[in-house]
Structure formats: C-alpha cells, structure tokens
Write a protein that holds these residues in place. Structure first.
Motif, PDB file in Angstrom:
ATOM      1  N   ASP A 164       9.172  16.019   1.250  1.00  0.00           N
ATOM      2  CA  ASP A 164       9.655  17.371   1.574  1.00  0.00           C
ATOM      3  C   ASP A 164       8.689  18.150   2.469  1.00  0.00           C
ATOM      4  O   ASP A 164       8.956  19.312   2.809  1.00  0.00           O
ATOM      5  CB  ASP A 164       9.887  18.167   0.283  1.00  0.00           C
ATOM      6  N   GLY A 165       7.548  17.542   2.822  1.00  0.00           N
ATOM      7  CA  GLY A 165       6.568  18.249   3.647  1.00  0.00           C
ATOM      8  C   GLY A 165       5.828  19.335   2.908  1.00  0.00           C
ATOM      9  O   GLY A 165       5.297  20.265   3.514  1.00  0.00           O
ATOM     10  N   GLY A 170       1.732  19.702   5.917  1.00  0.00           N
ATOM     11  CA  GLY A 170       3.165  19.658   6.102  1.00  0.00           C
ATOM     12  C   GLY A 170       3.731  18.261   6.311  1.00  0.00           C
ATOM     13  O   GLY A 170       3.232  17.277   5.766  1.00  0.00           O
ATOM     14  N   SER A 171       4.758  18.192   7.126  1.00  0.00           N
ATOM     15  CA  SER A 171       5.554  16.983   7.281  1.00  0.00           C
ATOM     16  C   SER A 171       4.860  15.910   8.110  1.00  0.00           C
ATOM     17  O   SER A 171       4.515  16.143   9.272  1.00  0.00           O
ATOM     18  CB  SER A 171       6.900  17.336   7.934  1.00  0.00           C
ATOM     19  N   TRP A 172       4.676  14.722   7.519  1.00  0.00           N
ATOM     20  CA  TRP A 172       4.190  13.559   8.281  1.00  0.00           C
ATOM     21  C   TRP A 172       5.157  13.248   9.405  1.00  0.00           C
ATOM     22  O   TRP A 172       4.748  12.949  10.532  1.00  0.00           O
ATOM     23  CB  TRP A 172       4.054  12.360   7.340  1.00  0.00           C
ATOM     24  N   TYR A 173       6.449  13.309   9.118  1.00  0.00           N
ATOM     25  CA  TYR A 173       7.484  12.934  10.076  1.00  0.00           C
ATOM     26  C   TYR A 173       7.400  13.808  11.327  1.00  0.00           C
ATOM     27  O   TYR A 173       7.459  13.314  12.460  1.00  0.00           O
ATOM     28  CB  TYR A 173       8.873  13.069   9.435  1.00  0.00           C
ATOM     29  N   GLN A 174       7.260  15.097  11.117  1.00  0.00           N
ATOM     30  CA  GLN A 174       7.153  16.023  12.251  1.00  0.00           C
ATOM     31  C   GLN A 174       5.855  15.792  13.018  1.00  0.00           C
ATOM     32  O   GLN A 174       5.838  15.813  14.247  1.00  0.00           O
ATOM     33  CB  GLN A 174       7.230  17.464  11.758  1.00  0.00           C
ATOM     34  N   LYS A 295      15.057  11.265   8.600  1.00  0.00           N
ATOM     35  CA  LYS A 295      14.048  12.103   9.259  1.00  0.00           C
ATOM     36  C   LYS A 295      13.561  11.514  10.580  1.00  0.00           C
ATOM     37  O   LYS A 295      13.088  12.248  11.445  1.00  0.00           O
ATOM     38  CB  LYS A 295      12.860  12.328   8.313  1.00  0.00           C
TER      39      LYS A 295
END
Length: 307
Positions: A164-165, A170-174, A295
């Motif tokens: 969920d970041g 925060g977000s690894w994906y972002q 994601k």
C-alpha cells in the motif's frame, strides 16, 4: 522530575503525501538550502536495494582503488546521505559541509521530494533497483533493527503496508517507475541489483564508463573483491556497526544480513535473488503477484525475482 522522551520508534510523518521517518522529514526543510554542483554524483535507490554496495564501489573508483583511503571513515561519512537525521548523529547536510569535491551523494527520496537543484544542475545519477519481493523481506528486517522506524508489526501486516506504500519512502512501485522515466531525459545510469549479483565486474565497467573514469583491470578486480558481500559485511566502514545501538540494534538483525545467524523462521541467506521464497507463504505470493501486475501494468521495467 520530567521524563526524558523516548526518541525511538516514532510514527512516520507525511510530506507531500509521502511517508518518511520522522527525523528525515524534519531534515527536508534545511535541505532546501542545499546547492548541487555539476560535478556531484548522486546515488539513488529505494531502501534495501544495494545502496551501500554501490556507494562503496563508487568511493573505490573515486579513490583509484586505494583501500586505505576507503577506510578513512564510515560509508555514511564518505558518501553523505542527503536527508539523514537521527538523534545524536551529524545530519547528512552537516557531513556534506566537510566533503570536498567531487562529491558522491546518496538519497532514497522519490522525485516529489528531491531537491530541484540536483535536476537543474543535471547531476549524474546512479540508480539501483531491486526486485520488490526481496526488497520487502529485507526492509522488514531493517525496520526491526533500525529504531528510527515505527514498530514493523507482523510480517503479514508489514507486507500489506509495503504493497500500500505505507512504509518509509512510500511506494516501491512508484519509485522504480518514476526514476526509470527520468532516465529518458536526465543522465541516469539505471542498474539492477540482480545484475550486480550475477556479474559485478560487468556492472562496475558500466559505472566506470558512466562517470568517465578508467582504471587498470587489476584495480577493477580489487574493487570486485573488496565490495563482495563477505568483505563488506565484516568491514566496520561499511556494515554500520559504528552507529549507536539505540539507533540500529545489530543484535536484532545485522544491517547486512547474508550469512548472519537467525532463528529458524528467518532466512539464513539474504542478499540473493529469490531469498523471498523462505519468507512468503504461497497465499502471500499469489496475492502479491496479483497486486504487482496491477501496479506495474504498462511499465517496460522487468525484474528478476528468481536466482
């Protein structure tokens, strides 16, 4: 008598929607006065993605492979950590003031919080990305031992927070995607942790070319040897053992965990692609894969989560 406030395990603080370690969030305002130099070099990673490893490689390159020079101070002094702040330890900016050019800098910040001066000065960036499953396992153990983080809770709950970041930075994906996009318009060398594990010499040659240095092959071999996990794990200048115990408790988990002793429920050989298999349940893995596909949809980045 007034009680001394416990500085450990503070809740995360949000800055522009990004959760950060409380002390690091407090360091961002002074960081606005930081001025980058065109000959600076920035190391950027999401946490637990090989930051210390590539920092040591680059310091060795800048020092021409001289091991004695690389023992002059701990890695967080040789490579100032821009947003670092913790009780009783010099901030990243304090360290930076005493760092002669050309400087190697380090950050975990997402682009939304990165000082604009680094982009304006077209500072070269070495970015290292690591597959999400191994990152989250390593991050969980780091949360356990580094007391500037909130309590990690159970592995299952931490995994959900990561997805969920809702973990620091925060977000690894972002993070991995936005730095990948930046690499198309800014001088960014985008490396993968798994490639470095597979063939460190090849990746060091990429770094040498990117930073415009050339070294004799025997020096490159020395860098490969000196920056091996086994060497760095026992080196007090790279293993963070000089940090006070009330900030990082190595009795809970070593900063560099590979080969460290753990209770049977913990993986004995971290630092390798695929280590996540010893921690994820089948159900967690299926849930993670479904979420990951959503994601990362439309992103051209490809990660290896197998050895």
């Amino acid at each position: 008598m007034e009680l001394v406030q416990d500085t450990s395990r503070p809740p995360l603080k949000y800055v522009k929607g990004v959760p950060l370690i409380k002390y690091f969030a407090e360091a961002l305002e002074p960081l606005e006065n930081f001025r980058a130099r065109p000959d600076d070099l920035l190391i950027s990673t999401y946490p637990k993605s090989g930051t210390t490893w590539v920092s040591e490689i680059l310091d060795m390159i800048y020092q021409g492979g001289n091991l004695e020079k690389c023992r002059r101070a701990p890695i967080f002094i040789r490579v100032p950590f821009l947003e670092f702040k913790a009780p009783g330890i010099p901030t990243g900016l304090d360290v930076l003031k005493d760092t002669p050019p050309p400087r190697i800098l380090k950050t975990h910040l997402p682009l939304a919080l990165l000082p604009q001066t680094l982009l304006d000065q077209k500072v070269k960036v070495v970015y290292v990305a690591r597959n999400a499953k191994d990152v989250v396992v390593s991050y969980y153990h780091f949360y356990r031992m580094a007391k500037v983080h909130p309590e990690p809770g159970t592995w299952d709950s931490f995994l959900e927070k990561f997805m969920d970041g809702e973990v620091s930075y925060g977000s690894w994906y972002q993070h991995v995607q936005e730095w990948w996009e930046l690499s198309h318009t800014h001088p960014v060398l985008y490396l993968f942790y798994e490639d470095m594990k597979e063939n460190p010499k090849r990746e060091i040659h990429k770094i040498l070319e990117f930073v415009g240095h050339s070294l004799p092959e025997e020096i490159v071999d020395r860098i490969v040897q000196h920056t091996s996990f086994q060497e760095m794990q026992k080196n007090p200048m790279t293993n963070y053992s000089t940090i006070p115990l009330d900030i990082m408790d190595h009795k809970i988990s070593a900063f560099m965990r590979k080969g460290a002793l753990h209770p049977p429920s913990f993986p004995p050989y971290p630092g390798i692609a695929g280590d996540w298999k010893t921690t994820f349940t089948v159900a967690q893995n299926e849930h993670f894969d479904t979420d990951y596909a959503e994601k990362m949809a439309g992103c051209s980045l490809s990660f290896r989560s197998e050895p």
